[in-house]
Motif scaffolding. Structure first.
Motif, PDB file in Angstrom:
ATOM      1  N   ALA A 138      -4.266  -3.308  -5.503  1.00  0.00           N
ATOM      2  CA  ALA A 138      -5.699  -3.253  -5.771  1.00  0.00           C
ATOM      3  C   ALA A 138      -6.299  -4.588  -5.357  1.00  0.00           C
ATOM      4  CB  ALA A 138      -5.977  -2.975  -7.250  1.00  0.00           C
ATOM      5  N   GLU A 148     -11.013  -0.836  -6.919  1.00  0.00           N
ATOM      6  CA  GLU A 148      -9.751  -0.186  -6.573  1.00  0.00           C
ATOM      7  C   GLU A 148      -8.845  -0.057  -7.789  1.00  0.00           C
ATOM      8  OE1 GLU A 148      -9.216  -1.431  -1.861  1.00  0.00           O
ATOM      9  OE2 GLU A 148      -7.648  -1.874  -3.317  1.00  0.00           O
ATOM     10  N   ALA A 164       0.374  -0.381  -8.437  1.00  0.00           N
ATOM     11  CA  ALA A 164      -0.312  -0.095  -7.176  1.00  0.00           C
ATOM     12  C   ALA A 164      -1.045  -1.333  -6.691  1.00  0.00           C
ATOM     13  CB  ALA A 164      -1.302   1.063  -7.338  1.00  0.00           C
ATOM     14  N   GLU A 184       2.305   5.103  -1.755  1.00  0.00           N
ATOM     15  CA  GLU A 184       2.891   5.633  -2.987  1.00  0.00           C
ATOM     16  C   GLU A 184       3.981   4.706  -3.512  1.00  0.00           C
ATOM     17  OE1 GLU A 184       2.531   8.738  -5.819  1.00  0.00           O
ATOM     18  OE2 GLU A 184       1.378   8.295  -4.006  1.00  0.00           O
ATOM     19  N   GLN A 214      -7.236   7.696 -11.535  1.00  0.00           N
ATOM     20  CA  GLN A 214      -6.328   8.641 -10.884  1.00  0.00           C
ATOM     21  C   GLN A 214      -5.161   9.003 -11.801  1.00  0.00           C
ATOM     22  OE1 GLN A 214      -4.900   7.262  -7.059  1.00  0.00           O
ATOM     23  NE2 GLN A 214      -3.030   8.463  -7.232  1.00  0.00           N
ATOM     24  N   SER A 259      -3.470  -0.061 -19.320  1.00  0.00           N
ATOM     25  CA  SER A 259      -3.481  -0.672 -17.992  1.00  0.00           C
ATOM     26  C   SER A 259      -3.634  -2.179 -18.050  1.00  0.00           C
ATOM     27  CB  SER A 259      -4.628  -0.078 -17.161  1.00  0.00           C
ATOM     28  OG  SER A 259      -5.875  -0.327 -17.799  1.00  0.00           O
ATOM     29  N   PHE A 297      -7.583   3.531  -9.498  1.00  0.00           N
ATOM     30  CA  PHE A 297      -6.189   3.915  -9.710  1.00  0.00           C
ATOM     31  C   PHE A 297      -5.952   4.326 -11.166  1.00  0.00           C
ATOM     32  CE2 PHE A 297      -1.753   2.897 -10.785  1.00  0.00           C
ATOM     33  CZ  PHE A 297      -1.105   3.714  -9.879  1.00  0.00           C
ATOM     34  N   ARG A 350       0.838  -1.194   0.000  1.00  0.00           N
ATOM     35  CA  ARG A 350       0.000   0.000   0.000  1.00  0.00           C
ATOM     36  C   ARG A 350       0.880   1.254   0.000  1.00  0.00           C
ATOM     37  NH1 ARG A 350      -5.293  -0.831  -1.391  1.00  0.00           N
ATOM     38  NH2 ARG A 350      -6.110  -2.683  -0.354  1.00  0.00           N
TER      39      ARG A 350
END
Length: 232
Positions: free
Chosen positions: A43, A48, A41, A23, A55, A68, A52, A21
């Motif tokens: 998820a 989630e 990241a 940054e 984001q 992605s 991301f 979890r």
């Protein structure tokens, strides 16, 4: 003396590795003046993962593509795999990123590669190589944790025995995969909350019997998943 136990415990799921979890590093791969910004990241759900991705899109609204891939491993279910080319030629971005994610061994992880076009067309082969490398670098840079299933047990013993039993179990634990999570004290009895790396209570029952003249018996109390850092 403890009664023989004839029930068979379900096998413990294998430990899984995922992104930690918080940054994660952002890598910048430049190919013929195009910049491929990659980041991974954690998820634990499709919601989630998609949050991301959104984001990343919001952070770079002037970029042409936000490609992605993610892999989720719901407990007791088949992994869920998704990828998206986000406007790049079909199969040149999302699928190579998904293959990089598979090769990394990470689950419950999403990786996004944002592309700023540099003015030179890379061709399908060039795009595959660029997105694959950007994903690999982002995944390699990400800090990670191992998800380990621990099996929980409650042991009820008289208060007069609890302190000694707890001390002896703590001394034994490091050698036997046993952890004393906490001791809950009552007026006449205490409950020792224990965790083990095995769902089979046979060895634990024998250990408790040896340290309590057969009075302490483990009662199943579910399981929990703990996270332990691993080197990337």
């Amino acid at each position: 003396m403890t009664e023989p136990r004839d029930s068979q415990a379900a096998p413990t799921p294998p430990a899984l590795t995922t992104a930690s979890r918080g940054e994660q590093p952002v890598i910048d791969l430049e190919v013929k003046r195009s910049h491929f910004l990659g980041r991974a990241a954690r998820a634990d759900s499709q919601e989630e993962a998609r949050a991301f991705i959104a984001q990343a899109r919001a952070a770079h609204p002037d970029a042409r593509h936000h490609c992605s891939a993610f892999i989720l491993a719901p407990p007791g279910m088949q992994p869920v795999e998704r990828s998206n080319d986000d406007g790049e030629p079909s199969g040149t971005a999302g699928q190579p990123m998904l293959e990089a994610l598979r090769a990394s061994g990470l689950v419950n992880t999403v990786v996004v590669v944002t592309r700023y076009f540099g003015g030179t067309l890379l061709g399908t082969g060039g795009l595959v190589r660029a997105y694959s490398e950007a994903a690999c670098r982002a995944l390699s840079a990400a800090s990670r944790v191992r998800l380990v299933t621990r099996h929980m047990w409650d042991v009820r013993v008289p208060v007069a025995q609890a302190g000694r039993l707890e001390a002896e179990l703590r001394a034994t634990g490091p050698r036997g995969g046993l952890e004393v999570v906490e001791t809950i004290w009552g007026p006449t009895h205490a409950i020792l909350a224990l965790s083990t790396d095995s769902a089979d209570d046979g060895a634990l029952a024998e250990l408790l019997a040896a340290h309590s003249q057969g009075l302490a018996v483990p009662e199943p109390a579910g399981s929990r998943i703990i996270e332990t850092p691993v080197d990337s």
